[in-house]
Design an enzyme around this catalytic site. Structure first.
Site, PDB file in Angstrom:
ATOM      1  N   GLU A 165     -47.892 -30.581  -9.243  1.00  0.00           N
ATOM      2  CA  GLU A 165     -47.388 -32.093  -9.309  1.00  0.00           C
ATOM      3  C   GLU A 165     -46.893 -32.401 -10.698  1.00  0.00           C
ATOM      4  O   GLU A 165     -46.974 -32.105 -11.111  1.00  0.00           O
ATOM      5  CB  GLU A 165     -49.088 -32.761  -8.670  1.00  0.00           C
ATOM      6  CG  GLU A 165     -49.288 -32.357  -8.385  1.00  0.00           C
ATOM      7  CD  GLU A 165     -50.773 -32.830  -7.866  1.00  0.00           C
ATOM      8  OE1 GLU A 165     -51.107 -33.855  -6.461  1.00  0.00           O
ATOM      9  OE2 GLU A 165     -51.397 -33.535  -8.252  1.00  0.00           O
TER      10      GLU A 165
ATOM     11  N   TRP B  97     -60.937 -48.123 -10.329  1.00  0.00           N
ATOM     12  CA  TRP B  97     -59.866 -47.123 -11.057  1.00  0.00           C
ATOM     13  C   TRP B  97     -58.330 -46.753 -10.919  1.00  0.00           C
ATOM     14  O   TRP B  97     -57.754 -47.560 -11.351  1.00  0.00           O
ATOM     15  CB  TRP B  97     -60.412 -46.395  -9.452  1.00  0.00           C
ATOM     16  CG  TRP B  97     -59.648 -44.806  -9.485  1.00  0.00           C
ATOM     17  CD1 TRP B  97     -58.008 -44.800  -9.047  1.00  0.00           C
ATOM     18  CD2 TRP B  97     -60.142 -43.327  -9.313  1.00  0.00           C
ATOM     19  NE1 TRP B  97     -57.555 -43.263  -8.489  1.00  0.00           N
ATOM     20  CE2 TRP B  97     -58.773 -42.816  -9.234  1.00  0.00           C
ATOM     21  CE3 TRP B  97     -61.152 -43.263  -9.714  1.00  0.00           C
ATOM     22  CZ2 TRP B  97     -59.000 -41.470  -9.035  1.00  0.00           C
ATOM     23  CZ3 TRP B  97     -61.476 -41.710  -9.925  1.00  0.00           C
ATOM     24  CH2 TRP B  97     -60.485 -40.673  -9.856  1.00  0.00           C
TER      25      TRP B  97
ATOM     26  N   GLN C  96     -51.062 -45.343 -12.245  1.00  0.00           N
ATOM     27  CA  GLN C  96     -52.173 -44.526 -10.643  1.00  0.00           C
ATOM     28  C   GLN C  96     -53.690 -45.833 -10.775  1.00  0.00           C
ATOM     29  O   GLN C  96     -54.467 -45.197 -12.028  1.00  0.00           O
ATOM     30  CB  GLN C  96     -52.083 -43.030 -10.042  1.00  0.00           C
ATOM     31  CG  GLN C  96     -51.065 -42.837  -9.690  1.00  0.00           C
ATOM     32  CD  GLN C  96     -50.339 -43.586  -8.020  1.00  0.00           C
ATOM     33  OE1 GLN C  96     -50.797 -42.956  -7.996  1.00  0.00           O
ATOM     34  NE2 GLN C  96     -49.363 -43.981  -9.057  1.00  0.00           N
TER      35      GLN C  96
ATOM     36  N   ASN D 232     -55.843 -43.577 -12.298  1.00  0.00           N
ATOM     37  CA  ASN D 232     -54.926 -42.354 -12.744  1.00  0.00           C
ATOM     38  C   ASN D 232     -54.330 -42.053 -13.065  1.00  0.00           C
ATOM     39  O   ASN D 232     -53.838 -42.731 -14.385  1.00  0.00           O
ATOM     40  CB  ASN D 232     -55.378 -41.187 -11.490  1.00  0.00           C
ATOM     41  CG  ASN D 232     -55.060 -41.444  -9.973  1.00  0.00           C
ATOM     42  OD1 ASN D 232     -55.692 -42.133  -9.559  1.00  0.00           O
ATOM     43  ND2 ASN D 232     -53.984 -40.613  -9.794  1.00  0.00           N
ATOM     44  N   ASP D 233     -53.056 -41.328 -12.763  1.00  0.00           N
ATOM     45  CA  ASP D 233     -51.999 -40.437 -13.630  1.00  0.00           C
ATOM     46  C   ASP D 233     -51.362 -42.053 -14.331  1.00  0.00           C
ATOM     47  O   ASP D 233     -50.649 -42.797 -13.805  1.00  0.00           O
ATOM     48  CB  ASP D 233     -50.913 -39.971 -12.591  1.00  0.00           C
ATOM     49  CG  ASP D 233     -51.085 -39.024 -11.238  1.00  0.00           C
ATOM     50  OD1 ASP D 233     -52.770 -38.622 -12.003  1.00  0.00           O
ATOM     51  OD2 ASP D 233     -50.479 -38.813 -10.441  1.00  0.00           O
TER      52      ASP D 233
ATOM     53  N   TRP E 257     -61.050 -43.790  -5.902  1.00  0.00           N
ATOM     54  CA  TRP E 257     -59.442 -43.209  -5.558  1.00  0.00           C
ATOM     55  C   TRP E 257     -59.229 -44.335  -4.148  1.00  0.00           C
ATOM     56  O   TRP E 257     -60.503 -44.149  -2.775  1.00  0.00           O
ATOM     57  CB  TRP E 257     -58.772 -41.986  -5.074  1.00  0.00           C
ATOM     58  CG  TRP E 257     -57.031 -41.846  -5.120  1.00  0.00           C
ATOM     59  CD1 TRP E 257     -56.314 -41.640  -5.677  1.00  0.00           C
ATOM     60  CD2 TRP E 257     -56.950 -41.212  -4.338  1.00  0.00           C
ATOM     61  NE1 TRP E 257     -55.105 -41.583  -4.967  1.00  0.00           N
ATOM     62  CE2 TRP E 257     -55.441 -41.506  -4.545  1.00  0.00           C
ATOM     63  CE3 TRP E 257     -56.912 -41.213  -2.939  1.00  0.00           C
ATOM     64  CZ2 TRP E 257     -54.614 -40.933  -3.129  1.00  0.00           C
ATOM     65  CZ3 TRP E 257     -56.381 -41.035  -2.312  1.00  0.00           C
ATOM     66  CH2 TRP E 257     -55.314 -41.190  -2.229  1.00  0.00           C
TER      67      TRP E 257
ATOM     68  N   ASP F 140     -43.946 -38.155  -6.479  1.00  0.00           N
ATOM     69  CA  ASP F 140     -44.175 -37.926  -8.566  1.00  0.00           C
ATOM     70  C   ASP F 140     -42.311 -38.255  -8.954  1.00  0.00           C
ATOM     71  O   ASP F 140     -42.522 -37.166  -9.982  1.00  0.00           O
ATOM     72  CB  ASP F 140     -44.846 -37.032  -8.593  1.00  0.00           C
ATOM     73  CG  ASP F 140     -46.683 -37.195  -8.547  1.00  0.00           C
ATOM     74  OD1 ASP F 140     -47.015 -37.591  -7.628  1.00  0.00           O
ATOM     75  OD2 ASP F 140     -46.788 -35.940  -8.502  1.00  0.00           O
TER      76      ASP F 140
ATOM     77  N   PHE G 197     -47.694 -43.677  -5.139  1.00  0.00           N
ATOM     78  CA  PHE G 197     -48.134 -42.494  -5.958  1.00  0.00           C
ATOM     79  C   PHE G 197     -47.017 -42.812  -6.499  1.00  0.00           C
ATOM     80  O   PHE G 197     -46.132 -43.603  -7.463  1.00  0.00           O
ATOM     81  CB  PHE G 197     -47.513 -41.382  -4.602  1.00  0.00           C
ATOM     82  CG  PHE G 197     -48.919 -40.775  -4.026  1.00  0.00           C
ATOM     83  CD1 PHE G 197     -50.469 -42.634  -3.296  1.00  0.00           C
ATOM     84  CD2 PHE G 197     -49.093 -39.646  -3.505  1.00  0.00           C
ATOM     85  CE1 PHE G 197     -51.341 -42.014  -2.641  1.00  0.00           C
ATOM     86  CE2 PHE G 197     -50.655 -39.499  -2.779  1.00  0.00           C
ATOM     87  CZ  PHE G 197     -51.123 -40.831  -2.014  1.00  0.00           C
ATOM     88  N   SER G 198     -47.636 -41.600  -7.757  1.00  0.00           N
ATOM     89  CA  SER G 198     -46.930 -41.778  -8.495  1.00  0.00           C
ATOM     90  C   SER G 198     -45.228 -41.157  -9.001  1.00  0.00           C
ATOM     91  O   SER G 198     -44.373 -41.450  -8.080  1.00  0.00           O
ATOM     92  CB  SER G 198     -47.157 -40.217  -9.606  1.00  0.00           C
ATOM     93  OG  SER G 198     -48.499 -40.556 -10.126  1.00  0.00           O
TER      94      SER G 198
END
Ligand code: FRU
Length: 506
Positions: A223, A39, A58, A41-42, A66, A169, A101-102
């Protein structure tokens, strides 16, 4: 070996165990960044460091869903050919035990710093039972990162109407001698907002102000904020969660867009205009920008959407990055264009001029699943026209791009695209001298459409069968394809550059 290094090595090993098999999947993208497995993401930490572009993301390196977030990592000399690097960050400390996290990256005294959100669950309710703090990690070689002993560098949220736990973030930049960062947040009663902080050294941070805040239909949480100067204006990019659909707008679960204004660095307030989307397709979220040595403002986003069906999960991977795009301001709005370097991928040109037709038109040599199409269509007397991509008539598969002159909308229709989600997305588009200019990038399971020089962009994942490679033009009335260029595109992620033309050669 530190706990962090152990966690990084374990994650990299997990990826290496399955990456070969994952690499055989028909939907693997050839020139878009995704992780070798599992997986993502960002985009995170997008930066230009020691002459190379670094892009982190991510990443959950143990499944295609996730989970506890790590940072995956690729780098490139030209934003086109990307090399995979080991996982850069893994949860390992009390303050980030449930996820890194981001966040973003910045160079200081020759070292690359990552500023990210340390995430912890404090109970079972994932909306209320969490703690988020801001942390730093540093690297001298751009590959191996150590977390700072001073972490977290931003702990408890400031007092005021600031949600104490949804605070994440950080996007960091330098202005004069000071560092600044913006952080995504919401008020205590669920209105999205962005916080501004200042620091002399990246370590000690003071809260300046709520730099911007939603009014009306603007979501319950913002976000991944990003603030930068573009053509003399201050732009705030953010990803509001939970905006309600309005007419043709905001039909994705969450949105990503921008406002343009002037940031008063003393008061910490951004005086800005209205919210505009950065992309009108199905799959575009959490964009992040960087500036390179040529002063170009480049943006990358996650080419997916939260809670979407992602058919590639069955094959142990999920998610990808969009093409990098250069941002400009034109007539008070942002336009985004593919980077010129992407033209390095072109080969086998097929070209047509002044093809006048009505009904349906198929052109020899114009087909494929990993191609660029550059097409200018004169609408002549047509009421509707467009083209179908990834067509397979036998299976009834097609992805339709159509322009309706009475409506003034360009529609991307993936109702018959193949596996995965269906539906349509629309963008308001005006013809210029009765012409529509489309630059379309297709990869094995994605399509990005740059309209009229980047005034609008529509980005989507699609999951057609392997044999669905047809391209067909259609028109109600007569149109002229004034010019059409089609190139096959080479692979460029996780492989040796096939050719390395300099920018001046393309
Ligand atoms: C945005 C986001 C960020 C968060 C990250 C977690 O897509 O929800 O706010 O840091 O993803 O993976």
């Amino acid at each position: 070996m530190t706990r962090h290094k152990q966690a990084v090595e374990k994650a990299t090993k997990s990826i290496n165990q399955v990456k070969e098999e994952v690499g055989t999947n028909q939907w693997r993208l050839k020139y878009h960044v995704s992780s070798p497995a599992y997986w993502i993401n960002d985009p995170n930490g997008f930066s230009f460091y020691n002459g190379e572009y670094h892009l982190f993301y991510q990443h959950h390196p143990y499944s295609a869903k996730w989970g506890p977030m790590h940072w995956g990592h690729v780098k490139s000399k030209d934003l086109t050919f990307w090399e995979h690097l080991p996982v850069a960050l893994a949860p390992s400390e009390e303050y980030d035990k449930d996820g890194c996290f981001s966040g973003s990256a910045i160079e200081k005294e020759g070292k690359l710093y990552l500023m990210y959100t340390g995430h912890k669950w404090t109970g079972d309710n994932h909306d209320t039972d969490l703690e988020q703090v801001q942390c730093l990690a540093v690297s001298e070689d751009g590959v191996n990162f150590e977390k700072l002993a001073n972490n977290p560098v931003i702990g408890a949220a400031p007092v005021g109407d600031i949600h104490p736990h949804h605070i994440r973030d950080p996007k960091v930049w330098k202005r004069g001698d000071d560092y600044y960062c913006v952080i995504g947040n919401k008020t205590k009663d669920e209105v999205g907002q962005v916080l501004l902080y200042r620091s002399h050294d990246l370590i000690e941070w003071e809260f300046v102000n709520v730099v911007a805040k939603g009014e009306g239909n603007f979501g319950f949480m913002w976000e991944c904020p990003d603030i930068f100067d573009l053509d003399g204006h201050d732009v705030l990019v953010m990803s509001p969660q939970g905006m309600e659909p309005e007419d043709y707008l905001y039909h994705n679960l969450h949105q990503s867009g921008y406002v343009i204004g002037e940031l008063d660095y003393e008061s910490g307030k951004l005086d800005h205009g209205s919210f505009e989307l950065l992309d009108y397709g199905f799959d575009f979220y959490a964009p992040q920008t960087t500036i390179d040595d040529q002063g170009r403002r480049v943006m990358v986003a996650w080419m997916a959407m939260w809670e979407s069906d992602m058919p590639e999960q069955e094959f142990n991977w999920a998610g990808a990055m969009t093409l990098p795009r250069q941002l400009f301001i034109q007539d008070g709005k942002i336009i985004s264009k593919p980077m010129p370097e992407v033209e390095k991928l072109r080969n086998e040109l097929t070209a047509y001029e002044n093809v006048i037709f009505e009904g349906k038109k198929v052109l020899g040599g114009v087909s494929g699943d990993c191609i660029e199409l550059d097409v200018v269509i004169d609408a002549k007397d047509a009421s509707l026209f467009g083209l179908k991509l990834r067509v397979n008539e036998e299976k009834g598969e097609e992805t339709v791009v159509r322009y309706d002159l009475a409506e003034g909308f360009l529609t991307l229709d993936r109702n018959k695209s193949g596996k995965g989600l269906d539906g349509i997305r629309q963008a308001p588009v005006e013809l210029k001298d009765n012409e529509l200019h489309l630059r379309i990038f297709m990869d094995q399971s994605s399509v990005e459409i740059f309209v009229n020089g980047g005034e609008k962009v529509m980005t989507s994942r699609i999951y057609p069968g392997q044999a669905s490679t047809g391209v067909e033009f259609f028109a109600e009335g007569t149109v002229s394809i004034k010019s059409l260029k089609k190139w096959s595109l080479n692979e460029s992620v996780g492989c040796e550059p096939v050719h390395s033309k300099s920018l001046s050669e393309i």
